[in-house]
Design a protein around this motif. Structure first.
Motif, short mmCIF file in Angstrom:
data_model
loop_
_atom_site.label_atom_id
_atom_site.label_comp_id
_atom_site.label_asym_id
_atom_site.label_seq_id
_atom_site.Cartn_x
_atom_site.Cartn_y
_atom_site.Cartn_z
N LEU A 144 1.04 -1.11 -0.24
CA LEU A 144 0.21 0.01 0.01
C LEU A 144 0.83 1.12 0.00
O LEU A 144 0.25 2.32 -0.48
N GLY A 145 2.05 1.27 0.50
CA GLY A 145 2.84 2.38 0.21
C GLY A 145 2.80 3.44 1.12
O GLY A 145 2.85 4.52 1.05
N GLY A 146 1.76 2.97 2.40
CA GLY A 146 1.64 4.30 3.22
C GLY A 146 0.85 3.76 4.35
O GLY A 146 0.59 2.58 4.56
N PRO A 147 0.33 4.57 5.52
CA PRO A 147 -0.45 4.26 6.44
C PRO A 147 -1.46 3.40 6.02
O PRO A 147 -2.04 3.84 5.22
N PHE A 148 -2.12 2.49 7.09
CA PHE A 148 -3.47 1.88 6.74
C PHE A 148 -4.10 1.40 8.03
O PHE A 148 -3.32 1.40 9.04
N SER A 195 -4.11 0.46 13.65
CA SER A 195 -3.79 1.55 12.72
C SER A 195 -2.19 1.43 12.54
O SER A 195 -1.39 1.51 13.58
N VAL A 196 -1.59 1.38 11.27
CA VAL A 196 -0.19 1.16 10.99
C VAL A 196 0.42 2.19 10.36
O VAL A 196 -0.17 2.86 9.37
N LEU A 207 10.33 10.53 16.62
CA LEU A 207 10.08 9.97 15.33
C LEU A 207 9.03 10.91 14.40
O LEU A 207 8.14 11.35 14.87
N THR A 208 9.16 10.47 13.14
CA THR A 208 8.15 11.11 12.14
C THR A 208 7.68 9.98 11.49
O THR A 208 8.35 9.19 10.75
N VAL A 209 6.36 10.06 11.23
CA VAL A 209 5.83 8.77 10.59
C VAL A 209 5.21 9.31 9.31
O VAL A 209 5.08 10.62 8.88
N ASP A 210 4.72 8.45 8.45
CA ASP A 210 4.11 8.75 6.98
C ASP A 210 2.61 9.13 7.05
O ASP A 210 2.05 8.96 5.82
N LEU A 218 -2.44 14.45 1.33
CA LEU A 218 -1.93 13.23 1.74
C LEU A 218 -3.26 12.14 1.72
O LEU A 218 -4.38 12.54 1.98
N PRO A 219 -3.20 10.95 1.17
CA PRO A 219 -4.26 10.20 0.89
C PRO A 219 -4.81 9.55 2.44
O PRO A 219 -3.91 9.37 2.96
N LEU A 220 -6.00 9.44 2.30
CA LEU A 220 -6.49 8.77 3.47
C LEU A 220 -6.27 7.50 3.57
O LEU A 220 -6.28 6.72 2.63
N PRO A 221 -5.71 6.92 4.65
CA PRO A 221 -5.41 5.53 4.83
C PRO A 221 -6.51 4.50 4.60
O PRO A 221 -7.41 4.78 4.78
#
Length: 468
Positions: free
Chosen positions: A38-42, A332-333, A348-351, A436-439
Motif C-alpha cells: 500500500l506504500g503508506g499508512p493503513f 492503525s499502521v 520519530l516522524t511517520v508517514d 495526503l491520501p486517507l489511509p
C-alpha cells in the motif's frame, strides 16, 4: 523511568490488553506485506471482534430477561464492514445524516432497524427516514413540527412517523441536546393531536461520562415518562439510553501507574495533560459487562434493579454503542520515515497524520502503547523513549506527545502499530491535508493460528474505501 540509552525521560508504559486476533495478524507478516503493497499508512479491521462484542451485548439483555435491541453507532467508524456485520447479526444502525442513512440502507439494513439521532435534522433526512420507517429521535419541538409536516406531505409515503422524544438530562442543563420538561409536555400534546400520523414509541437520552448509576437513574425516570405517556393514549414502550459503554484498553495497575507518575517532562516540548483530559483507558466494568451492570443497578428510590422495572412495565431497552462494539476490532499502521534528536530527546516522524488518530484533536492523547515492528529484527534492545510526530507542517500534529518506552531502537523503515483504534480513532477526524491520501481500510476476514494449515489471515479492502 529514565532511559540509559539516550532520548530523555519516558512516560510509564500503557500496554494494550492481550488480544489473540491482533497478535496473530502482527506475527504472521501480513502487516509488513500490506505496508509494502500500500506504500503508506493503513488501518486493519477485525470483524470477528465486532461479532463477539455484539453477541455479548445481546446476551446481557437476554440474560436479564429484558426486551431490547442493539444499534451500532455508525459515526464511530465509517467502514462498510460493520454495517454488513449488523445485517448478519440482526442488529440495527444509529445514523445522524443522509449519507449514513443511505450507507446503512445500501448495505441491507432494514429501515425499521435504523434509529436516526442528532440535532436539527434537515428535511431530506426526515423524508428519507419516514419513507423507510426508521425510528427518529426528536431533539426539539420545532424538529417535531418539521417531522409532522414531512409526514403529511406526499413524499412521506403515508407511513406514521416513528418517534422517540429526547430528554435533556437534569445533570447537564446547559447541553444543547434534548428537551426540557416543558418542551417534552408540548411535544407529547402534539403527538396526541397528530393521531395516527405519529407513533410515539418512547424516550431517549445521551449522557456524558461512563458512570452506571446516573444512567440507571435517568433510565428509571424515562420508564415513568412512558407510563404517563401511555395514559395519554400513546404507545411509549421503549427507552434508549444511547451509548457510553466504556472500553478498557489497559490493565488497572498500568493505568494507575501511568496517572500517578506522568509529568510534563515525559512529553515532547513539555506538553502537559491533566488526568481528567484522558479517556479512562482502564475500566473495571466495560462493554457488555457495563450493560449488565446497568441492568442490575438499582435506580435511586426504586429498591430493585432496572431490569425488573423494565420487565414489570413492558418497556424495551435500546442501546446505541459505537466504541464498545468496536473494542479490539482493528489497529492503525504507520511507517517511521524520520528519526531526529531535539534537546536530547528522540522524535520519530511517520508517514501519516494525527488526524488518523483522532484523540489527539480533543486536547487529549491516545495512550495505548504502539507496537514497534522493526525492519531489522536484530536491532538493539533496551528502553528507547520517543515521541511520534506526523508528516504535516503543523507543530501540533503529533500522534504521541508522550515519549513512549520502545523496547527496540526505532529506525527509519520500522512500522508502528497503534492497537484498538477502530472505535472513533481511525476516521472521525481524518482529512486529506497536504493532499495526503486517507489511509485505506483492510478487512481481515479470517484470523486463525498462523502455524496451522491454511491459518494465514485472509484480507480484502473495505467496500467503503473501494467506493471512495
Amino acid at each position: 523511568m529514565t532511559e540509559t540509552t539516550g532520548g530523555g525521560a519516558c512516560a510509564p508504559s500503557v500496554p494494550a490488553l492481550p488480544d489473540p486476533a491482533t497478535e496473530a495478524v502482527l506475527s504472521c507478516g501480513l502487516v509488513e506485506e500490506l505496508a509494502y503493497a500500500l506504500g503508506g499508512p493503513f488501518h486493519f479491521l477485525l470483524p470477528g471482534a465486532f461479532d463477539a462484542n455484539l453477541r455479548a451485548m445481546r446476551a446481557a439483555v437476554a440474560d436479564a430477561g429484558v426486551d431490547g435491541f442493539v444499534y451500532f453507532a455508525k459515526k464511530s467508524n465509517k467502514a462498510a464492514v460493520w454495517v454488513e456485520r449488523c445485517v448478519a447479526g440482526a442488529a440495527g444502525v444509529d445514523v445522524a445524516s443522509v449519507g449514513e442513512l443511505r450507507e446503512a440502507l445500501g448495505h441491507g439494513v432494514r429501515g425499521e432497524d435504523v434509529v436516526v439521532t442528532g440535532p436539527a435534522k434537515g428535511r431530506e433526512l426526515l423524508d428519507l427516514a419516514l419513507r423507510h420507517g426508521a425510528l427518529i429521535a426528536v431533539d426539539a419541538t420545532d424538529e417535531l413540527d418539521a417531522l409532522l409536516s414531512a409526514a403529511a406531505a406526499p413524499s412521506g409515503g403515508g407511513r406514521p412517523a416513528r418517534v422517540l422524544l429526547r430528554c435533556l438530562p437534569p445533570a447537564q442543563p446547559h447541553s444543547r441536546f434534548g428537551m426540557t420538561d416543558a418542551e417534552l409536555a408540548t411535544a407529547l400534546d402534539r403527538c396526541v393531536q397528530a393521531g395516527d400520523a405519529v407513533r410515539m414509541e418512547g424516550f431517549s437520552f445521551h449522557l456524558s461520562g461512563y458512570e452506571v448509576a446516573p444512567r440507571a437513574d435517568l433510565a428509571a425516570r424515562l420508564v415513568e415518562r412512558c407510563l404517563k405517556a401511555r395514559a395519554l393514549g400513546l404507545r411509549a414502550d421503549r427507552i434508549s439510553v444511547g451509548g457510553g459503554l466504556p472500553v478498557s484498553y489497559t490493565d488497572a495497575e498500568s493505568w494507575r501507574g501511568f496517572l500517578g507518575a506522568q509529568h510534563g517532562g515525559q512529553y515532547h516540548a513539555g506538553k502537559r495533560f491533566g488526568g481528567d483530559d484522558f479517556y479512562p483507558y482502564h475500566s473495571p466494568v466495560a462493554g457488555a459487562d457495563a450493560l449488565r451492570a446497568l441492568l442490575a443497578a438499582g435506580p435511586e428510590g426504586q429498591g430493585r434493579p432496572l431490569a425488573a422495572l423494565l420487565r414489570e412495565h413492558g418497556v424495551a431497552l435500546l442501546v446505541e454503542p459505537g466504541r464498545a462494539l468496536l473494542d479490539r476490532a482493528g489497529g492503525s499502521v504507520f511507517r517511521v520515515q524520520g528519526v531526529k534528536e531535539r534537546s536530547g530527546q528522540r522524535l520519530l516522524t511517520v508517514d501519516g497524520s494525527s488526524l488518523s488518530l483522532s484523540e489527539q484533536w480533543f486536547n487529549s492523547e491516545y495512550l495505548p502503547d504502539p507496537w514497534l515492528l522493526p525492519l531489522d529484527r536484530d536491532g538493539a534492545s533496551g528502553v528507547f523513549p520517543a515521541g511520534v510526530g506526523a508528516a504535516t507542517c503543523l507543530e501540533s500534529d503529533m500522534l504521541s506527545w508522550r515519549r513512549i518506552p520502545f523496547r527496540r531502537r526505532p529506525r527509519v523503515g520500522d512500522l508502528l502499530v497503534y492497537p484498538n483504534t477502530a472505535g472513533y480513532q481511525m476516521d472521525s477526524n481524518e482529512s486529506p491535508f497536504h493532499e495526503l491520501p486517507l489511509p485505506p481500510k483492510v478487512v481481515v476476514d479470517r484470523v486463525e493460528r498462523t502455524d496451522a494449515p491454511g491459518g494465514r489471515p485472509r484480507w480484502r479492502f473495505d467496500r467503503h474505501f473501494l467506493r471512495a
